[in-house]
Design a protein around this motif. Sequence first.
Motif, PDB file in Angstrom:
ATOM      1  N   UNK A  25      52.286  48.839  44.971  1.00 49.98           N
ATOM      2  CA  UNK A  25      51.325  47.797  45.384  1.00 49.98           C
ATOM      3  C   UNK A  25      50.040  47.948  44.690  1.00 49.98           C
ATOM      4  N   UNK A  26      49.399  46.691  44.285  1.00 53.27           N
ATOM      5  CA  UNK A  26      48.248  46.663  43.459  1.00 53.27           C
ATOM      6  C   UNK A  26      47.113  46.099  44.356  1.00 53.27           C
ATOM      7  N   UNK A  27      45.967  46.696  44.552  1.00 51.67           N
ATOM      8  CA  UNK A  27      44.805  45.866  45.191  1.00 51.67           C
ATOM      9  C   UNK A  27      43.521  46.235  44.741  1.00 51.67           C
ATOM     10  N   UNK A  28      42.485  45.143  45.140  1.00 50.76           N
ATOM     11  CA  UNK A  28      41.075  45.292  44.597  1.00 50.76           C
ATOM     12  C   UNK A  28      41.101  44.332  43.556  1.00 50.76           C
ATOM     13  N   UNK A  29      42.069  43.404  43.035  1.00 56.11           N
ATOM     14  CA  UNK A  29      41.713  42.511  42.075  1.00 56.11           C
ATOM     15  C   UNK A  29      40.524  41.701  42.094  1.00 56.11           C
ATOM     16  N   UNK A  30      40.213  40.950  43.330  1.00 52.44           N
ATOM     17  CA  UNK A  30      39.028  40.365  43.531  1.00 52.44           C
ATOM     18  C   UNK A  30      37.855  41.023  43.164  1.00 52.44           C
ATOM     19  N   UNK A  31      37.578  42.381  43.747  1.00 51.47           N
ATOM     20  CA  UNK A  31      36.356  43.024  43.846  1.00 51.47           C
ATOM     21  C   UNK A  31      36.238  43.266  42.318  1.00 51.47           C
ATOM     22  N   UNK A  32      37.301  43.644  41.675  1.00 56.21           N
ATOM     23  CA  UNK A  32      37.286  44.350  40.102  1.00 56.21           C
ATOM     24  C   UNK A  32      36.827  43.148  39.358  1.00 56.21           C
ATOM     25  N   UNK A  33      36.905  41.793  39.555  1.00 56.03           N
ATOM     26  CA  UNK A  33      36.473  40.772  38.884  1.00 56.03           C
ATOM     27  C   UNK A  33      35.017  40.490  39.076  1.00 56.03           C
ATOM     28  N   UNK A  34      34.688  40.245  40.390  1.00 55.24           N
ATOM     29  CA  UNK A  34      33.230  39.714  40.518  1.00 55.24           C
ATOM     30  C   UNK A  34      32.231  41.038  40.814  1.00 55.24           C
ATOM     31  N   UNK A  65      38.199  47.331  32.533  1.00 50.59           N
ATOM     32  CA  UNK A  65      38.849  46.163  32.700  1.00 50.59           C
ATOM     33  C   UNK A  65      38.175  45.030  32.006  1.00 50.59           C
ATOM     34  N   UNK A  66      36.944  44.831  32.200  1.00 50.79           N
ATOM     35  CA  UNK A  66      36.233  43.658  31.622  1.00 50.79           C
ATOM     36  C   UNK A  66      36.092  43.679  30.105  1.00 50.79           C
ATOM     37  N   UNK A  67      36.029  44.877  29.643  1.00 43.97           N
ATOM     38  CA  UNK A  67      35.937  45.113  28.281  1.00 43.97           C
ATOM     39  C   UNK A  67      37.325  44.683  27.784  1.00 43.97           C
ATOM     40  N   UNK A  68      38.706  44.803  28.346  1.00 39.77           N
ATOM     41  CA  UNK A  68      39.804  44.684  28.035  1.00 39.77           C
ATOM     42  C   UNK A  68      40.063  43.029  27.874  1.00 39.77           C
ATOM     43  N   UNK A  69      39.338  42.445  29.023  1.00 42.99           N
ATOM     44  CA  UNK A  69      39.423  40.981  29.130  1.00 42.99           C
ATOM     45  C   UNK A  69      38.744  40.202  27.776  1.00 42.99           C
ATOM     46  N   UNK A  70      37.543  41.099  27.478  1.00 39.27           N
ATOM     47  CA  UNK A  70      36.973  40.351  26.283  1.00 39.27           C
ATOM     48  C   UNK A  70      37.779  40.410  25.066  1.00 39.27           C
ATOM     49  N   UNK A  71      38.808  41.426  25.080  1.00 42.83           N
ATOM     50  CA  UNK A  71      39.732  41.390  23.935  1.00 42.83           C
ATOM     51  C   UNK A  71      40.987  40.511  23.811  1.00 42.83           C
ATOM     52  N   UNK A 104      42.672  36.593  30.932  1.00 46.20           N
ATOM     53  CA  UNK A 104      41.557  35.864  31.594  1.00 46.20           C
ATOM     54  C   UNK A 104      41.882  34.699  32.453  1.00 46.20           C
ATOM     55  N   UNK A 105      42.977  33.879  31.467  1.00 47.19           N
ATOM     56  CA  UNK A 105      43.197  32.475  31.556  1.00 47.19           C
ATOM     57  C   UNK A 105      44.160  32.658  32.990  1.00 47.19           C
ATOM     58  N   UNK A 106      45.216  33.860  32.891  1.00 45.22           N
ATOM     59  CA  UNK A 106      45.937  34.196  33.949  1.00 45.22           C
ATOM     60  C   UNK A 106      45.263  34.510  35.386  1.00 45.22           C
ATOM     61  N   UNK A 107      44.199  35.284  35.141  1.00 47.37           N
ATOM     62  CA  UNK A 107      43.363  35.354  36.285  1.00 47.37           C
ATOM     63  C   UNK A 107      42.826  34.241  36.960  1.00 47.37           C
ATOM     64  N   UNK A 108      42.430  32.948  36.191  1.00 44.64           N
ATOM     65  CA  UNK A 108      42.031  32.033  36.897  1.00 44.64           C
ATOM     66  C   UNK A 108      42.962  31.366  37.558  1.00 44.64           C
TER      67      UNK A 108
END
Length: 224
Positions: A82-91, A115-121, A126-130
């Motif tokens: 299981x993976x958790x903390x997705x929302x908090x790691x975004x905002x 993670x944010x550095x990875x999204x920039x690359x 990022x589209x999938x997260x939306x």
Amino acid sequence: MSKQAEFAVILKMNPMFADLGADELQRLAGLCHTQHLQAGEVLFQKGDAGDALFGVRRGQIRIETGASDGNRLTLNFMGPGDLFGEVAVLDGQDRTADATAGEASDLFVLRREDFLSFLEREPKVAVKLIELLCQRIRWMSERMEESVQQPLPVRLAKRLCALASDSGSEVHISQEQLGIVVGAARESVNRQLQLWRKDGILDLQRGRILLHDMPKLTAMARNE
């Protein structure tokens, strides 16, 4: 299998990362580190900064919050994979609940800044997260509709089935906690559970519910 490869498998099972290629998953998994918790150890508390995403390698994490009577309300159980903390790691906003190890646990940890550095690359992620956040909004709207339109037996059966999918046929939750989750008084929840107990669908014990007839409970959850 290396720890990095294990985390890549966990990421692949999550809708947020399911469409990523093997190379992308490996690069993301390479940013993680591991953390060990003893049974009962607190991972984070409500109000803590949302600075990481977690994956359960082994063990169990309880997501909890406080109830009005001072007891603890378990919102979810997180087990291996299981993976958790997705929302908090975004905002980066504060945690909305507590996370405590139900048993000795090993976690994968992905820090927000990495993670944010990875999204920039990787704008594809990022589209999938939306898309994922839109799915969550739809899910919340459906739950609100259920609480208004569906009768208590259906709401209760749905919740028990959801809990069973995480923890098996022995669900650890009090009747008061169950009432909070489905939006009903404890007395109403108890009356319905007692009816199901007489029908052999489940059994009631202190702080837990034993589910004996999942097919019938599933049918009721579907309002069949």
